[in-house]
Design a protein around this motif. Sequence first.
Motif, short mmCIF file in Angstrom:
data_model
loop_
_atom_site.label_atom_id
_atom_site.label_comp_id
_atom_site.label_asym_id
_atom_site.label_seq_id
_atom_site.Cartn_x
_atom_site.Cartn_y
_atom_site.Cartn_z
N ARG A 114 0.81 -1.22 0.00
CA ARG A 114 0.00 0.00 0.00
C ARG A 114 0.85 1.27 0.00
O ARG A 114 1.75 1.43 0.81
N PRO A 115 0.57 2.20 -0.92
CA PRO A 115 1.28 3.48 -0.94
C PRO A 115 0.69 4.45 0.09
O PRO A 115 -0.29 4.13 0.77
N GLU A 116 1.29 5.63 0.19
CA GLU A 116 0.80 6.62 1.16
C GLU A 116 -0.62 7.07 0.82
O GLU A 116 -1.46 7.23 1.71
N LYS A 117 -0.88 7.30 -0.45
CA LYS A 117 -2.22 7.73 -0.87
C LYS A 117 -2.93 6.54 -1.50
O LYS A 117 -2.42 5.94 -2.45
N TYR A 118 -4.08 6.20 -0.96
CA TYR A 118 -4.79 5.02 -1.44
C TYR A 118 -6.28 5.16 -1.21
O TYR A 118 -6.73 6.04 -0.45
N VAL A 119 -7.04 4.32 -1.88
CA VAL A 119 -8.48 4.24 -1.65
C VAL A 119 -8.80 2.86 -1.12
O VAL A 119 -8.00 1.92 -1.27
N GLY A 120 -9.96 2.70 -0.50
CA GLY A 120 -10.36 1.41 0.04
C GLY A 120 -10.03 1.30 1.52
O GLY A 120 -9.18 2.02 2.05
N SER A 121 -10.69 0.39 2.18
CA SER A 121 -10.52 0.22 3.62
C SER A 121 -9.24 -0.54 3.94
O SER A 121 -8.71 -1.29 3.12
N ASP A 122 -8.74 -0.35 5.16
CA ASP A 122 -7.56 -1.08 5.61
C ASP A 122 -7.81 -2.58 5.59
O ASP A 122 -6.91 -3.37 5.28
N ALA A 123 -9.04 -2.97 5.91
CA ALA A 123 -9.38 -4.40 5.92
C ALA A 123 -9.28 -5.00 4.52
O ALA A 123 -8.76 -6.11 4.34
N ASN A 124 -9.75 -4.26 3.50
CA ASN A 124 -9.66 -4.75 2.12
C ASN A 124 -8.20 -4.85 1.66
O ASN A 124 -7.81 -5.79 0.96
N TYR A 150 -5.18 2.04 -6.01
CA TYR A 150 -6.43 1.30 -5.84
C TYR A 150 -6.22 -0.12 -5.32
O TYR A 150 -7.18 -0.85 -5.13
N GLY A 151 -4.96 -0.56 -5.10
CA GLY A 151 -4.77 -1.90 -4.56
C GLY A 151 -3.35 -2.39 -4.70
O GLY A 151 -2.55 -1.82 -5.45
N PRO A 152 -2.99 -3.45 -3.96
CA PRO A 152 -1.65 -4.03 -4.07
C PRO A 152 -1.50 -4.81 -5.37
O PRO A 152 -2.48 -5.09 -6.06
N LYS A 153 -0.25 -5.19 -5.70
CA LYS A 153 -0.04 -5.88 -6.97
C LYS A 153 1.19 -6.78 -6.90
O LYS A 153 2.05 -6.63 -6.03
N ILE A 154 1.24 -7.71 -7.85
CA ILE A 154 2.42 -8.54 -8.10
C ILE A 154 2.96 -8.15 -9.47
O ILE A 154 2.20 -8.06 -10.44
N ASP A 155 4.26 -7.89 -9.56
CA ASP A 155 4.93 -7.65 -10.83
C ASP A 155 5.95 -8.76 -11.05
O ASP A 155 6.69 -9.13 -10.13
N ILE A 156 5.97 -9.30 -12.27
CA ILE A 156 6.90 -10.37 -12.63
C ILE A 156 7.78 -9.87 -13.77
O ILE A 156 7.29 -9.51 -14.84
N LYS A 157 9.09 -9.82 -13.52
CA LYS A 157 10.06 -9.38 -14.53
C LYS A 157 10.80 -10.60 -15.05
O LYS A 157 11.53 -11.26 -14.31
#
Length: 642
Positions: A427-437, A466-473
């Motif tokens: 999660r970045p400093e600025k985000y949307v959505g609840s902590d639980a989500n 808007y949400g966490p992510k996985i990046d694959i290089k």
Amino acid sequence: MAEITVSVASGAGKNFPDGVRLADALAELVSGKKRKTILAATVNGHLVDLATPLHADATIEPIVADSEAGLEILRHSAAHLMAQAVKILFGKEVKVAIGPAIEDGFYYDFDRPVPFSPEDFERIEAKMAELAAAALPITRRELSKAEALDFFRAQDEPYKVELLQDMEAETVSLYSQGDFADLCRGPHVPDTSWIKVFKLLRVAGSYWRGDEHRQMLTRIYGTAFPSEKELQAYLYRLEEAKKRDHRKLGRQLGLFTIQDDIGPGLILWQPRGALLRRLIEDYWKDEHYRNAYQLLYTPHIARHDLWKTSGHADFYSENMYAPMVIDEVPYQLKPMNCPFHIGVYKAEPHSYRDFPIRWCELGTVYRYERTGALHGLMRVRGFTQDDAHIFCLPEQLQDEIYNIIRLNQHILKTFGFDRYDVYLSTRPEKYVGSDANWALATDALKQALERMHMAYSIDPGEGVFYGPKIDIKIKDQLNRSWQCSTIQVDFNLPERFAMSYAGEDGAEHQPIMIHRALMGSLERFIGVLIEHYAGAFPVWMAPEQARIMNITDEQADWCHRVYEQLRSMGVRVEKDLRNEKLNYKIREAQLMKVPYMLIAGEREKAGGTITVRRRDGENLPAMSPEAFAKMVQEECSAHLKA
């Protein structure tokens, strides 16, 4: 005198006088050859120079020259050494800007009336070697911002002055070696003798602070390594990369073209490239069908208001093209496919029984890229994403992510990629959505990676808003990394578009949305494939699998019959019936990276066979056209089923 306890992370502690230099403590705590390769260290987790005095109990983690952190320090110090050499050689006519370490090397930006060129490298490298041999101590000092401003004004270095003026800190650090000083956080190597193995590589133009309205500077790129052997291996990879350049091979193999009169960053696929692309697309569609995805097709434009609802008009406008007005209503070229898939979702009501919903599309999008950033197939203005969106229930999230990763591994392996680096961005400093989500989504991504036994690194704060992510290089044949695959959990768009479904309790609930691209964009992925295989594609995706050629005109009719027969059996074959020497025709086929050359002389014509030659020069026994077609089909099938 007061004492402190200092220990190496992997060993016992030892008492030292308060204020002991880090280098002196390490000299007693670390023995053997390793001690000679330590150029910096972390102290209680903070990266510092070896000259740093210690005033409290500390745990030390040595940084050696050939580690990732060590190479970055070595190369950053090499950038300073280059700047020092340039200032000595060219004096006040040169103003220095910035010089960081980058992946595989370093650069420094200079303002000079006459831009630098590669012809200047020999002089600069010679001066760098002279300064390195002098073993000049590299020392750190802290100044107030006002003192630093006075110093760089006296040095007539306007770029350093501007950088300082924009800083909020009241105290800054300078690093000095000989008469040269640079504004820098550090750390650096202890003295210039550490920088023995280096090479200047190329020059490029660079706008000051990336602003095309500011001064154009000259950027000199270079690299540095702990040993000559490592440098030579790197230079070999650079030469190999030039041979594999997808822009050069794209022209040579007749795959694609870019023309200024049509527009930079817009790809024209030539017949061979279009066939290659079709083969990749067909495979992609078949694999998605097998994995219970449904295919969508969506428009290239939409009303501008759609992008206001999605948030792109507010947060992404600099990457979008200007609206066009149709029937007095503004429309926009799409930069993303997501809102269209949501439109399909909202076309009918949904129940919890419908989930998971997996929709995929090879959707062409348009994004503005500055002209200077365009690069063959790798950075373009119109490209096709291998896009998919999964809508699921909270309890399905982990399984869906797991399935995406599994499919991703399978597809990448089919294309020849089985090495990659994986990052979980939080999660970045600025985000949307609840902590639980956020906690739910981050844990689901983590658990899915662990179920797949995939090693990964945490990239803290680098998730999208808007949400966490996985990046694959993925790693190619030259061990270069390419960002292709991404998996993102989204709480934002379902809320913005008021998406809902009827739950088991009869109430309306909001689904979870997953954005997912496995290859990224087809254009970029094909560019990576060209360089990975140096244009010599595996038989299953080679646009031309075989080329038939005659020895004399007497076999032209037989070659034409074989050509027609093989095409009817699904082999991608071309013919070369020109009145040219056989070796010349073979050489041309090899240059075009054709996997198989089929040769027919009088003996083959009389026996109803063809002689088969692989592109690596291996000759196979003569065989019938039917046997050859079967061999190709089995080779393709074995690869795709592996």
